[in-house]
Enzyme design. Structure first.
Site, short mmCIF file in Angstrom:
data_model
loop_
_atom_site.label_atom_id
_atom_site.label_comp_id
_atom_site.label_asym_id
_atom_site.label_seq_id
_atom_site.Cartn_x
_atom_site.Cartn_y
_atom_site.Cartn_z
N ARG A 149 -11.20 2.16 8.17
CA ARG A 149 -11.21 1.32 6.99
C ARG A 149 -9.87 0.61 6.80
O ARG A 149 -9.82 -0.54 6.39
CB ARG A 149 -11.60 2.14 5.75
CG ARG A 149 -13.09 2.39 5.68
CD ARG A 149 -13.45 3.39 4.59
NE ARG A 149 -13.15 4.76 5.00
CZ ARG A 149 -12.63 5.69 4.21
NH1 ARG A 149 -12.32 5.41 2.97
NH2 ARG A 149 -12.41 6.90 4.68
N HIS A 179 -14.39 14.61 2.96
CA HIS A 179 -13.96 13.35 3.54
C HIS A 179 -15.15 12.40 3.53
O HIS A 179 -16.24 12.80 3.92
CB HIS A 179 -13.45 13.58 4.97
CG HIS A 179 -12.71 12.42 5.57
ND1 HIS A 179 -13.34 11.25 5.90
CD2 HIS A 179 -11.40 12.25 5.86
CE1 HIS A 179 -12.44 10.41 6.40
NE2 HIS A 179 -11.25 10.99 6.38
#
Lengths: 258, 604
Positions: free
Chosen positions: B257, B237
């Site tokens: 994000r 990740h």
């Protein structure tokens, strides 16, 4: 960094004692980090529960310097200088070291009559954000059971465990009571069978909640008000007389399964 | 022979995260006798760590979204290595699975008109993730847990399964394990077994996974004769915490994000614009200005490059750090503070706010987070039939992270919670169908059972020997440096040699104390599966001589079309458990029908 002293309760259901361990401290560590390093070096059989190590699963509950906390969210540098005492939660029977038998909570979970919505309309249920937010606060609960541990109703009175759901389940009942879709009425049930009246709102549960859920103010007090209204309110009584509708008894609420 | 606690069920399910719970609900709903077995307490499984949301093309935010677009995104995100049928079922069924959760009490965030709100994350063309702030996994597991409890499903908590048991015909017929709180052994006979045991991340040093992620299901399946596929495809990740060191690896949700957070290097530059691969160029913004328009209106600009699939972002971060443009603690900066109001951040990302404040002393509404890649998820896993989740061993089913194929070589954010729901349900159905068609009473071999018990007790009999924690640490460090995010042939060869040594050391583990809640012994019994999966991942990585998705070879930096046509299949034809030889061979991918191929041609 300087060494730290960890004073950890070691023992089982037959008894035990505090044992001191000296170990090097590292920058930024939480209590659980130090426990893990002790396991890997000095005390491989030291028992503790943990999973996520990020305050999300509620496994590593213990009493740190006497305060019920998550070991993964307690930074060593925020504790006062001197030995750090770590003991198991006191309200539950000891299995070993820092691990307690928390099955009381899972038994109480089984007694909660299930969520019971009407059938979903085409395209799914509609609910307003403002209405789901009340329940969402309670659904933040990570089931660390620190609120159960600190609640004097069962911490100091073992026999109350038979008829007292405790703060964790009062927020569950409050969540269902405030759920925009639920159709079951559990107010008599929480009053008669779950010991809601035994809580005398000292707010200890709220104080220890790592998720900062306002257990007393937002769940228990409103739940008490609703349960009492359902039971004693003369206007509601008269209303029921006129309309011929009955409130749902504890038995009826408990029997309802989807 | 000793007398052990024993139970008999129609279906036993190993693992009580999202997939295991959903399978149990389905099988129980069919009227079967079901047991759910988990290594931790109920409700603590790794599913609670999922943050961003559950992907489902419900079209609540952008009505043009549909299963075909979700299917296409998933396949492209997986660099076309996916089992197309799994990706199709997943895209078609996930909206119903999410709505079903609402009927069981889940409370998702809402749109203005009262429907389930959906958010953006990387690789999904549309805002698609149903969510509850940034604690969606908790909502999902609690909802399923409460549903399962209301159905009176038998749960065996803190119970570790050591091995699957098979009858004379090779059908899976039970399992043997022990209770962690007492150390007493427990055996099960069952007509069918569902593996829902999650991932393998605990074999790496920097990981988002908990102690449970030791690959028990992957290993036990292979020991029982099942195939594993594409084990080299491990997802790092892009955004784990990097500081303080003790929390390194803890996840920072992709939702940061999706909600406007951007990645910057030490020069303050939004570097992701420099790393847009050709495959994604047409749909990715060219300038910050264009990207910033997109958050509020997806038709006003193309997607920000920060929302490329995870493999792309993780590699880019890695490159920036290597080039000397990293943050003080070896990550990059994830900045949402300068882009969104403090109130917005606290409302949308409450647990991230909390996590950074408490663990790092960083206020994410005021300063940027330091983040870097962390071992997170394995796309590879047990080979299954898409519709039934049946493995290649009769009576054995697998769903969730332990199953391979669904995500190809890289998983998109949000596709794992939906995977759990869709294939957890299908595993329950598949197992139930199998049980209903099965003849005879399942039998287990008591000699085999006894051998497993005796093997697991050996660490107590050794006066001197290895500390299991030392072996675990050395394994994690070795896998991190040799089989990490960027791999090369020589380091992988070296890893295989090191793994042989670690297996030898694991044979000599010594444990002190009793069997009651003894974490050293618990770890000693996890080592065989950790070593088996580590070897599988390494072998896969060595044999896939290309870079694709979560698998990156420095010595073969480009995707190879020939490798793009095959799964790498691992098996242990002669058995042998942790010591057994693992065979690896390429096999052609399942062929996608023409009506689905069309979805990919239009955008070429």
């Amino acid at each position: 960094m300087a060494d730290v002293t960890m004073r950890i309760w070691r023992g089982d259901d037959k008894g035990g004692q505090l044992v001191d361990y000296r170990i090097e401290g590292n920058e930024g560590e939480v209590v659980l980090d130090v426990i893990h390093r002790l396991q890997a070096t000095q005390a491989p059989d030291l028992a503790c529960r943990w999973n996520c190590k990020a305050g999300k699963c509620g496994s590593c509950s213990a009493e740190i310097n006497g305060m019920p906390r998550l070991m993964c969210m307690t930074r060593m540098d925020q504790l006062p200088a001197g030995p750090v005492t770590v003991t198991p939660m006191r309200t539950f029977p000891i299995i070993k070291d820092l691990v307690t038998d928390v099955s009381f909570n899972f038994e109480m979970a089984k007694r909660v009559p299930a969520f019971n919505p009407p059938p979903a309309p085409e395209g799914g249920y509609r609910m307003a954000q403002v209405d789901v937010e009340r329940g969402q606060e309670f659904r933040k609960c990570i089931e660390c059971f620190l609120c159960q541990n600190v609640c004097h109703v069962i911490r100091d009175h073992e026999d109350n465990k038979a008829h007292y759901a405790g703060p964790r389940f009062f927020i569950r009942y409050a969540e269902l009571e405030m759920h925009p879709l639920d159709t079951n009425d559990r107010r008599e049930l929480v009053r008669e069978r779950m010991g809601l009246g035994l809580c005398n709102i000292t707010k200890c549960c709220t104080e220890v909640c790592p998720e900062h859920i306002k257990i007393t103010d937002n769940a228990i007090i409103p739940l008490k008000e609703r349960a009492v209204d359902a039971h004693y309110d003369p206007v509601a009584w008269l209303g029921r007389k006129i309309t011929g509708r009955k409130k749902r008894s504890a038995d009826e609420a408990a029997a309802l399964r989807p | 022979m000793a007398d052990y606690e024993s139970h008999s069920y129609d279906v036993i399910i190993i693992g009580a995260g999202g997939a295991g719970l959903r399978a149990a609900i389905e099988a129980k709903g069919r009227g079967l006798n079901v047991a759910l077995i988990c290594k931790s307490l109920l409700g603590k499984a790794h599913t609670v760590m999922a943050e961003g949301g559950v992907a489902a093309a419900m079209g609540n935010v952008y009505s043009e979204d549909n299963w075909q677009v979700h299917f296409r995104d998933t396949m492209r995100g997986g660099k076309m290595l996916n089992n197309w049928r799994m990706a199709q079922l997943h895209a078609q069924e996930s909206p119903d699975r999410v709505r079903e959760l609402e009927g069981w009490g889940a409370l998702f965030d809402r749109t203005k008109d009262g429907r389930i709100l959906q958010r953006d994350v990387g690789g999904h063309r549309s805002a698609r993730l149903a969510h509850v702030g940034d604690r969606t996994g908790l909502e999902l597991i609690r909802t399923l847990q409460q549903k399962a409890v209301s159905m009176d499903i038998d749960v065996f908590m803190e119970c570790k399964i050591l091995k699957l048991l098979q009858d004379a015909e090779g059908r899976v017929s039970g399992a043997i394990g022990y209770w962690r709180p007492t150390g007493e052994f427990i055996s099960f006979t069952a007509k069918a077994v569902v593996l829902a045991s999650g991932g393998v991340g605990k074999s790496w040093k920097y990981t988002s996974n908990s102690w449970e992620g030791t690959g028990d299901g992957h290993a036990m399946a292979m020991w029982a004769g099942a195939d594993l596929i594409d084990m080299e495809c491990v997802q790092f990740h892009p955004t784990g915490m990097v500081w303080p060191l003790s929390v390194r690896g803890i996840l920072v949700t992709e939702g940061v994000r999706g909600d406007g957070g951007v990645l910057r290097n030490s020069d303050g530059k939004r570097f992701m614009f420099d790393y847009v691969a050709d495959m994604f160029r047409a749909e990715t913004a060219e300038s910050e200005e264009e990207a910033d328009k997109w958050y509020d209106d997806h038709t006003a600009g193309r997607r920000p490059p920060e929302l490329l699939p995870r493999d792309e972002v993780a590699r880019s971060i890695n490159s920036e750090v290597k080039a000397g443009r990293g943050s003080p603690h070896g990550g990059v900066f994830l900045d949402i503070a300068s882009r969104r109001s403090a109130e917005f951040i606290r409302r949308r990302l409450p647990s991230m706010y909390h996590q950074f404040m408490e663990l790092a002393g960083v206020d994410i509404t005021a300063t940027a987070m330091e983040v870097g890649p962390t071992c997170h998820y394995i796309m590879g896993g047990v080979r299954v039939d898409a519709d039934t989740t049946a493995t290649t061993v009769p009576g054995l089913f697998a769903a969730g992270e332990v199953a391979g194929g669904m995500h190809g070589s890289n998983r998109l954010g949000g596709n794992s919670l939906s995977d759990l729901l869709v294939f957890g349900r299908r595993a329950g159905m598949g197992a139930a169908d199998y049980v209903e068609g099965r003849t005879g009473t399942p039998t287990i071999d008591h000699d085999e059972l006894e051998a497993v018990v005796q093997e697991s007790l050996k660490p107590f009999t050794r006066e001197t020997g290895e500390n299991p924690y030392d072996i675990q640490r050395d394994l994690q460090e070795m896998m991190q440096s040799n089989v990490g995010i960027i791999r090369t042939g020589s380091e992988l060869e070296e890893a295989l040699v090191e793994l042989d040594k670690l297996v030898e050391r694991a044979d000599n583990v010594a444990v002190k104390g009793g069997r009651v809640y003894n974490p050293a012994w618990n770890l000693a019994t996890d080592l065989p599966s950790m070593l088996t999966v580590s070897r599988s991942v390494t072998l896969g990585a060595l044999n896939r001589k290309e870079s694709r998705g979560g698998h990156t070879r420095e010595d073969f930096p480009k995707p190879d079309p020939e490798f793009g046509k095959v799964n790498l299949v691992l098996s242990q034809p002669s058995g042998g458990g942790m010591h057994g030889e693992i065979k690896i061979s390429p096999e052609p991918l399942l062929q996608m029908p023409d009506d689905l191929k069309v979805l990919f041609e239009e955008t070429k």
